[in-house]
Design a protein around this motif. Structure first.
Motif, short mmCIF file in Angstrom:
data_model
loop_
_atom_site.label_atom_id
_atom_site.label_comp_id
_atom_site.label_asym_id
_atom_site.label_seq_id
_atom_site.Cartn_x
_atom_site.Cartn_y
_atom_site.Cartn_z
N HIS A 93 0.83 -1.19 0.00
CA HIS A 93 0.00 0.00 0.00
C HIS A 93 0.88 1.25 0.00
CE1 HIS A 93 -4.01 -1.87 0.85
NE2 HIS A 93 -3.24 -2.85 1.29
N GLU A 94 0.25 2.41 -0.12
CA GLU A 94 0.98 3.68 -0.10
C GLU A 94 1.72 3.88 1.22
OE1 GLU A 94 1.45 5.80 -2.41
OE2 GLU A 94 -0.13 5.54 -3.92
N SER A 95 1.12 3.44 2.33
CA SER A 95 1.68 3.72 3.65
C SER A 95 2.36 2.53 4.29
CB SER A 95 0.57 4.23 4.58
OG SER A 95 -0.06 5.38 4.04
N THR A 121 3.26 -3.59 8.38
CA THR A 121 4.53 -2.90 8.54
C THR A 121 4.45 -1.52 7.90
OG1 THR A 121 5.38 -3.90 6.50
CG2 THR A 121 5.89 -5.03 8.56
N GLY A 122 5.22 -0.59 8.44
CA GLY A 122 5.24 0.78 7.93
C GLY A 122 6.16 0.93 6.74
N PRO A 123 6.29 2.16 6.21
CA PRO A 123 7.17 2.39 5.05
C PRO A 123 8.63 2.04 5.34
CG PRO A 123 5.74 4.28 5.45
CD PRO A 123 5.60 3.38 6.63
N ASP A 124 9.03 2.08 6.62
CA ASP A 124 10.41 1.75 7.00
C ASP A 124 10.61 0.26 7.20
OD1 ASP A 124 8.85 1.45 9.23
OD2 ASP A 124 9.98 2.85 10.50
N GLY A 125 9.55 -0.53 7.01
CA GLY A 125 9.67 -1.96 7.16
C GLY A 125 9.50 -2.47 8.58
N LYS A 126 9.31 -1.57 9.54
CA LYS A 126 9.13 -1.97 10.93
C LYS A 126 7.68 -2.38 11.18
CE LYS A 126 12.81 0.99 12.73
NZ LYS A 126 13.13 2.10 13.67
N PRO A 127 7.47 -3.42 11.97
CA PRO A 127 6.09 -3.85 12.25
C PRO A 127 5.33 -2.81 13.06
CG PRO A 127 7.65 -5.08 13.60
CD PRO A 127 8.47 -4.29 12.63
N ILE A 128 4.07 -2.66 12.75
CA ILE A 128 3.19 -1.75 13.49
C ILE A 128 2.38 -2.60 14.47
CG2 ILE A 128 1.30 -0.10 13.30
CD1 ILE A 128 2.31 0.60 10.51
N ARG A 129 2.57 -2.34 15.74
CA ARG A 129 1.95 -3.16 16.78
C ARG A 129 0.92 -2.39 17.60
NH1 ARG A 129 4.97 -7.72 18.24
NH2 ARG A 129 4.34 -7.45 20.41
N GLU A 130 0.81 -1.10 17.38
CA GLU A 130 -0.11 -0.28 18.17
C GLU A 130 -1.09 0.43 17.25
OE1 GLU A 130 2.16 2.35 20.56
OE2 GLU A 130 2.99 0.75 21.84
N ASN A 131 -2.28 0.69 17.79
CA ASN A 131 -3.32 1.39 17.03
C ASN A 131 -3.61 0.71 15.69
OD1 ASN A 131 -3.54 3.40 19.04
ND2 ASN A 131 -1.81 4.53 18.14
N VAL A 132 -3.73 -0.59 15.70
CA VAL A 132 -4.02 -1.33 14.49
C VAL A 132 -5.14 -2.34 14.78
CG1 VAL A 132 -2.15 -2.99 14.94
CG2 VAL A 132 -3.08 -2.77 12.64
N GLY A 151 6.87 -14.62 -2.83
CA GLY A 151 7.78 -13.92 -1.92
C GLY A 151 7.85 -12.43 -2.13
N ALA A 152 7.28 -11.92 -3.22
CA ALA A 152 7.32 -10.48 -3.50
C ALA A 152 5.99 -9.84 -3.13
CB ALA A 152 7.62 -10.23 -4.98
N ALA A 153 6.05 -8.58 -2.72
CA ALA A 153 4.82 -7.85 -2.39
C ALA A 153 4.11 -7.45 -3.68
CB ALA A 153 5.15 -6.61 -1.57
N PHE A 154 2.79 -7.57 -3.68
CA PHE A 154 1.98 -7.23 -4.85
C PHE A 154 1.45 -5.81 -4.66
CE2 PHE A 154 -1.49 -7.17 -7.81
CZ PHE A 154 -1.13 -8.04 -8.82
N ALA A 155 1.79 -4.90 -5.57
CA ALA A 155 1.41 -3.50 -5.44
C ALA A 155 -0.08 -3.31 -5.70
CB ALA A 155 2.23 -2.64 -6.40
N VAL A 156 -0.75 -2.60 -4.80
CA VAL A 156 -2.18 -2.32 -4.96
C VAL A 156 -2.48 -0.83 -4.79
CG1 VAL A 156 -2.94 -4.62 -4.25
CG2 VAL A 156 -2.60 -2.84 -2.52
N PRO A 165 -7.50 4.21 7.12
CA PRO A 165 -7.97 2.93 6.59
C PRO A 165 -7.09 2.42 5.44
CG PRO A 165 -9.31 4.71 5.72
CD PRO A 165 -8.33 5.35 6.66
N TRP A 166 -6.78 1.14 5.47
CA TRP A 166 -6.17 0.44 4.35
C TRP A 166 -7.20 -0.60 3.92
CZ3 TRP A 166 -0.44 -1.18 5.69
CH2 TRP A 166 0.27 -0.07 6.15
N SER A 167 -7.47 -0.69 2.64
CA SER A 167 -8.47 -1.65 2.19
C SER A 167 -7.99 -2.39 0.95
CB SER A 167 -9.81 -0.96 1.90
OG SER A 167 -9.66 0.02 0.89
#
Length: 388
Positions: A54-56, A74-85, A283-288, A136-138
């Motif tokens: 996704h964009e974000s 995960t965020g744009p920096d590749g770190k997992p997002i564990r809060e507010n999700v 193994g690759a991310a699919f761009a949406v 929102p991510w959809s």
């Protein structure tokens, strides 16, 4: 004395080294902790997870055959997002029924988890909405009966069989490898009609056999379409300079104003199933996101002309057996063929003219006759009277 001086210098060097280590200790510890959390999350969700870009950031999903779901964000920096999700899944069943399934965060695993219905259809449509820090991510997943692991395995197995980039099929369509099959897929850009041909190793059309094909499409709106087999057709009338491919194909209808963002193909044949997501590499991310490339399947075809020719041929064939059927060539025949040979009497509405007739009796004047007798006539009349 020299020893003392050297000892003092060495001591200073040791102090400086210790200070440098002290400065770098905290960032290094943080980096190690982040890597450990990331590795734990990846291990928990599995290397065969399907990832959307996704964009974000990225959203990874592992949907099992029993309907259980694990998801990581995960965020744009590749770190997992564990809060507010948090998030929800919209599960669409084989009969079109929908079920909303909540995604909840598992602190121990560091993942979002859910328990949905068992996967039973060749493709199951699962819509998702993630709430990441209030945004929102959809998206939409089309998952085979074996889950995302089957999607991953098929993509990995087909990697060695991929054709040269841009290679088109004999009808000008996109070629996809699904399991052991080479399929040519194209959509008429004007009508939305989709056709899928089965090709051999030389990329020539072959009989479709008993194959059942289902398409999962993500465009303006997600679509799930089961294609219908069409029997082989012979060459048609040369009057329109057109020929229909002699091989059979499967067809359906898609609502596409543009090429789709995602296209998933599921094939069932002789009790075996295979699935492929067009353009997906294991193994690759699919761009949406909005800048993601589209799946090129829409083309300009001459199928409409073929349909006209078939209709005309049917009329002529019928005329050979029924002398009451008159076949006209030219513009009228093409017009009738275009209307699928369903000719209706025109709807004619005749309004009688408004006539206002006023009849007047003629004015007739008849003059009274004027009689003037001559002298001889009067004398004659007198003589007759005297005779009595």
């Amino acid at each position: 004395m020299k020893i003392t001086k050297l000892s003092g210098v060495f001591a200073l060097l040791l102090i400086a080294a210790a200070a440098a280590c002290g400065k770098g200790e905290e960032p290094q510890t943080e980096a190690n902790a982040t890597a450990e959390v990331t590795a734990t999350a990846e291990s928990a969700i599995g290397e065969d997870a399907y990832v959307e870009d996704h964009e974000s950031g990225k959203a990874a999903f592992n949907v099992a055959a029993d309907g259980s779901v694990k998801a990581a964000v995960t965020g744009p920096d590749g770190k997992p997002i564990r809060e507010n999700v948090s998030g929800t899944l919209l599960w669409k069943g084989p009969s079109g029924e929908e079920k909303t399934v909540p995604l909840t965060f598992d602190e121990k695993a560091g993942l979002l988890v859910a328990a949905g219905p068992k996967l039973e259809a060749d493709l199951t449509q699962i819509g998702y909405t993630l709430n990441v820090a209030g945004k929102p991510w959809s998206g939409t997943l089309h998952v085979p009966a074996g889950g995302t692991a089957e999607l991953y395995a098929n993509a990995k197995g087909a990697a060695d069989l991929r054709l040269p980039e841009g290679k088109l099929g004999p009808h000008g369509g996109r070629i996809e490898i699904v399991g052991d099959d080479r399929l040519e897929l194209l959509v008429d850009e004007a009508t939305g009609e989709v056709r899928v041909y089965v090709l051999d190793v030389d990329l020539k059309p072959v009989d479709i056999g008993e194959r059942k094909i289902t398409l999962g499409v993500v465009a303006d709106a997600p679509q799930l379409v089961v294609l219908t087999p069409v029997a082989a057709s012979a060459d048609v009338n040369a009057d329109v300079n057109a020929k229909v491919a002699a091989s059979a194909y499967l067809t359906g209808k898609l609502a596409l104003a543009a090429d789709p963002l995602k296209l998933t193909i599921a094939v069932r044949n002789a009790g075996r199933s295979a699935v492929a997501l067009c353009g997906y590499h294991a193994g690759a991310a699919f761009a949406v996101h909005a800048r993601a490339p589209r799946v090129k399947v829409r083309v300009k075809t001459d199928w409409d002309a073929h349909a006209h020719a078939h209709a005309l041929a049917d009329l002529k064939a019928k005329a050979d057996f029924d002398p009451k059927v008159h076949v006209h060539t030219g513009a009228a025949a093409r017009a009738n063929a275009k209307a699928n040979v369903n000719v209706r009497a025109p709807s004619v509405r005749v309004t009688p003219p408004s006539i206002n007739v006023q009849l007047k009796a003629p004015s007739i004047s008849i003059p009274k006759p004027s009689f003037k007798a001559s002298a001889s006539a009067r004398a004659s009349a007198g003589a007759k009277v005297g005779a009595h």
